[in-house]
Design a protein around this motif. Structure first.
Motif, short mmCIF file in Angstrom:
data_model
loop_
_atom_site.label_atom_id
_atom_site.label_comp_id
_atom_site.label_asym_id
_atom_site.label_seq_id
_atom_site.Cartn_x
_atom_site.Cartn_y
_atom_site.Cartn_z
N SER A 1 0.82 -1.20 0.00
CA SER A 1 0.00 0.00 0.00
C SER A 1 0.86 1.25 0.00
CB SER A 1 -0.92 0.00 1.23
OG SER A 1 -1.78 -1.11 1.20
N GLN A 2 1.97 1.19 0.76
CA GLN A 2 2.85 2.37 0.84
C GLN A 2 3.50 2.64 -0.51
OE1 GLN A 2 6.08 2.00 3.61
NE2 GLN A 2 6.50 4.18 3.59
N ILE A 3 3.92 1.55 -1.17
CA ILE A 3 4.55 1.71 -2.48
C ILE A 3 3.56 2.28 -3.49
CG2 ILE A 3 5.58 0.46 -4.42
CD1 ILE A 3 6.76 -1.48 -2.34
N ILE A 4 2.34 1.70 -3.49
CA ILE A 4 1.31 2.18 -4.41
C ILE A 4 0.98 3.63 -4.13
CG2 ILE A 4 -1.12 1.91 -5.06
CD1 ILE A 4 -0.76 -1.12 -4.50
N SER A 5 0.91 3.95 -2.84
CA SER A 5 0.58 5.32 -2.45
C SER A 5 1.65 6.30 -2.91
CB SER A 5 0.38 5.35 -0.94
OG SER A 5 0.88 6.45 -0.36
N GLN A 6 2.94 5.91 -2.77
CA GLN A 6 4.02 6.79 -3.20
C GLN A 6 3.96 7.02 -4.71
OE1 GLN A 6 7.47 4.76 -1.75
NE2 GLN A 6 7.31 5.58 0.32
N GLU A 7 3.68 5.95 -5.47
CA GLU A 7 3.61 6.09 -6.92
C GLU A 7 2.41 6.93 -7.32
OE1 GLU A 7 3.59 2.12 -8.32
OE2 GLU A 7 5.75 1.81 -8.09
N ASP A 8 1.28 6.72 -6.62
CA ASP A 8 0.07 7.44 -6.97
C ASP A 8 0.20 8.94 -6.73
OD1 ASP A 8 -1.15 5.19 -7.79
OD2 ASP A 8 -2.31 4.85 -5.96
N PHE A 9 0.91 9.31 -5.68
CA PHE A 9 0.97 10.71 -5.28
C PHE A 9 2.23 11.44 -5.77
CE2 PHE A 9 -2.15 9.09 -2.29
CZ PHE A 9 -3.12 10.08 -2.35
N PHE A 10 3.16 10.72 -6.45
CA PHE A 10 4.36 11.40 -6.96
C PHE A 10 3.99 12.31 -8.12
CE2 PHE A 10 7.90 11.92 -9.83
CZ PHE A 10 8.88 12.35 -8.96
N GLU A 11 4.49 13.54 -8.07
CA GLU A 11 4.26 14.50 -9.14
C GLU A 11 5.60 14.90 -9.77
OE1 GLU A 11 1.56 15.74 -10.45
OE2 GLU A 11 0.08 14.83 -9.11
N PRO A 12 5.74 14.81 -11.09
CA PRO A 12 6.96 15.31 -11.72
C PRO A 12 7.18 16.78 -11.37
CG PRO A 12 5.65 14.05 -13.27
CD PRO A 12 4.80 14.22 -12.04
N SER A 13 8.44 17.18 -11.26
CA SER A 13 8.74 18.55 -10.85
C SER A 13 9.95 19.08 -11.60
CB SER A 13 9.00 18.62 -9.34
OG SER A 13 10.11 17.82 -8.99
N THR A 14 10.00 20.38 -11.75
CA THR A 14 11.12 21.07 -12.40
C THR A 14 11.71 22.07 -11.41
OG1 THR A 14 10.13 20.85 -14.60
CG2 THR A 14 11.79 22.56 -14.31
N THR A 15 13.03 22.11 -11.36
CA THR A 15 13.70 23.01 -10.42
C THR A 15 14.71 23.89 -11.16
OG1 THR A 15 15.38 21.33 -9.93
CG2 THR A 15 13.48 21.44 -8.46
N VAL A 16 14.90 25.09 -10.63
CA VAL A 16 15.89 26.03 -11.16
C VAL A 16 16.76 26.50 -10.01
CG1 VAL A 16 16.27 28.25 -12.30
CG2 VAL A 16 14.37 26.80 -13.01
N GLY A 17 18.05 26.55 -10.22
CA GLY A 17 18.97 27.03 -9.20
C GLY A 17 20.14 27.73 -9.86
N GLY A 18 21.17 27.98 -9.09
CA GLY A 18 22.35 28.60 -9.67
C GLY A 18 23.28 29.18 -8.64
N TYR A 19 24.35 29.82 -9.13
CA TYR A 19 25.27 30.55 -8.26
C TYR A 19 26.01 31.59 -9.08
CZ TYR A 19 29.28 27.76 -10.00
OH TYR A 19 30.25 27.17 -10.79
N GLY A 20 26.65 32.51 -8.39
CA GLY A 20 27.41 33.55 -9.06
C GLY A 20 28.38 34.21 -8.10
N GLU A 21 29.34 34.97 -8.64
CA GLU A 21 30.32 35.64 -7.79
C GLU A 21 30.93 36.85 -8.49
OE1 GLU A 21 33.29 32.75 -6.73
OE2 GLU A 21 33.12 31.72 -8.66
N LEU A 22 30.98 37.95 -7.73
CA LEU A 22 31.60 39.19 -8.16
C LEU A 22 32.91 39.36 -7.41
CD1 LEU A 22 31.48 42.03 -9.58
CD2 LEU A 22 30.34 42.85 -7.49
N HIS A 23 34.00 39.67 -8.14
CA HIS A 23 35.33 39.77 -7.53
C HIS A 23 35.97 41.12 -7.81
CE1 HIS A 23 35.75 35.11 -8.09
NE2 HIS A 23 34.94 35.44 -7.10
N PHE A 24 36.61 41.67 -6.78
CA PHE A 24 37.57 42.76 -6.96
C PHE A 24 38.95 42.18 -6.67
CE2 PHE A 24 40.44 45.86 -5.06
CZ PHE A 24 40.48 46.83 -6.06
N ASN A 25 39.87 42.29 -7.65
CA ASN A 25 41.21 41.72 -7.51
C ASN A 25 42.27 42.80 -7.73
OD1 ASN A 25 39.52 39.50 -9.42
ND2 ASN A 25 40.33 38.72 -7.51
#
Length: 353
Positions: free
Chosen positions: A16-40
């Protein structure tokens, strides 16, 4: 008889737990990133140069189809724009990931080999210093990426990964830069010889990561081939507010004038945020580095001193939250042969999300 009923109940609940996990899983898209400003600011022989550079702007894009199948990618723009030989636009990661279980998964596409601490995890809040350690530029040329596949997993207290990917361009190996310029970066590499990279980390002590990796390839060129073997060890330990980071690497070459490149660095820092009764992390640190892209040559003598560089650094990082960092450091780099010193003063701000 009761044991049979209990058995069927357990099977039913698990199913039941396995079926429940499959039934309620929703595909998802994520966005992330990083950046850096330097004075040298760099000063050599009483001559100074100042530079203000948005060094990196990186975007992550990922999609999760199921609990086991996903896609991950990373696109990086360096130095604001690309024009001729100025700036870089790179696809540093783009791979399908299948996570079967904790002990096994695999990736296929544009991937990163597991060499050292920074090649896989190099977002600005994750390391001391405005710039990445010079060791991570000339010994383990971070960021190192290419086309290939990887198998990974974790069992007991060990984390492991095997990467098979494109090799190196033997024509671009040099005494001044080691293997840095020999990376092909996924641009139509030949599939005749591969790089094999195996990494093992021990994670059995809270706050400790200690491990090693072995990488080997028969680098190919238009007129020469050269076997390359990179062995490195690394440690990262955070105990209470104390931070200790260290890496050592050695590259051996089978052909040519250059026989080996070698280097290491050690960071030691302490978070005074708790003493100041603030959630902001305030971490002064010291670093000592030595690296030599021509540590051993057939000629010997001055050819081994020309690129032997020693660097010490003092600095601090401030993290008001774990995803945002402000950095400052001062360092002096000395070349063994010429005894010329270069002084560096750096400020930086970085983020990740």
């Amino acid at each position: 008889m009761i044991y049979k009923y209990l058995f069927f109940v357990l099977v039913f609940l698990t199913s039941s737990q396995i079926i429940s996990q499959e039934d309620f899983f929703e595909p998802s898209t994520t966005v992330g990133g990083y950046g850096e400003l330097h004075f040298n600011r760099a000063t050599k022989n009483d001559n100074s140069t100042n530079k203000l550079d948005f060094h990196r702007f990186v975007l992550f894009y990922g999609h999760q189809w199921t609990e086991k199948w996903s896609f991950k990618s990373e696109v990086e723009l360096e130095h604001n724009f690309v024009s001729g030989d100025n700036g870089e636009l790179e696809l540093e990661q783009a791979y399908i990931d299948y996570h079967h279980a904790t002990w096994f998964g695999f990736q296929a596409g544009v991937i990163l080999p597991s060499i050292g601490l920074l090649n896989e995890y190099h977002e600005p809040p994750l390391f001391f210093g405005v710039e990445r350690p010079t060791y991570a530029k000339y010994i383990v040329p971070t960021t190192w990426f290419g086309n290939g596949i990887a198998f990974y997993g974790q069992h007991s207290n060990f984390d492991y990964r095997l990467t098979i990917m494109e090799g190196l361009n033997a024509e671009k190996i040099s005494q001044g830069k080691g293997i840095r310029s020999a990376r092909i970066k996924g641009f139509k590499p030949k599939a005749d010889q591969f790089l094999y990279n195996l990494r093992l980390n021990y994670l059995g002590i809270n706050g400790l990561k200690v491990g090693t990796s072995l990488s080997f390839t028969n680098a190919m060129g238009d007129s020469i081939n050269n076997s390359v073997t990179l062995i490195e060890v690394h440690i990262k330990y955070v105990y209470n507010q104390l931070h200790l980071v260290g890496e050592f690497g050695n590259i051996g070459y089978g052909e040519g004038e250059l026989k080996s490149s070698r280097g290491y660095y050690v960071d030691l820092g302490y978070n005074f945020g708790k003493l100041l009764k603030t959630t902001t992390k305030v971490i002064p640190f010291i670093r000592y580095t030595n690296y030599n892209t021509a540590a051993s040559t057939l000629q010997g003598g001055d050819s081994e001193k020309k690129y032997n560089k020693t660097k010490w650094m003092l600095g601090f990082v401030v993290l008001p939250i774990s995803e945002v960092v402000f950095k400052f450091d001062y360092s002096e780099l000395e070349v063994e042969l010429s005894k010329i010193k270069t002084k560096h003063l750096n400020f930086g701000v970085g983020y990740m999300f």
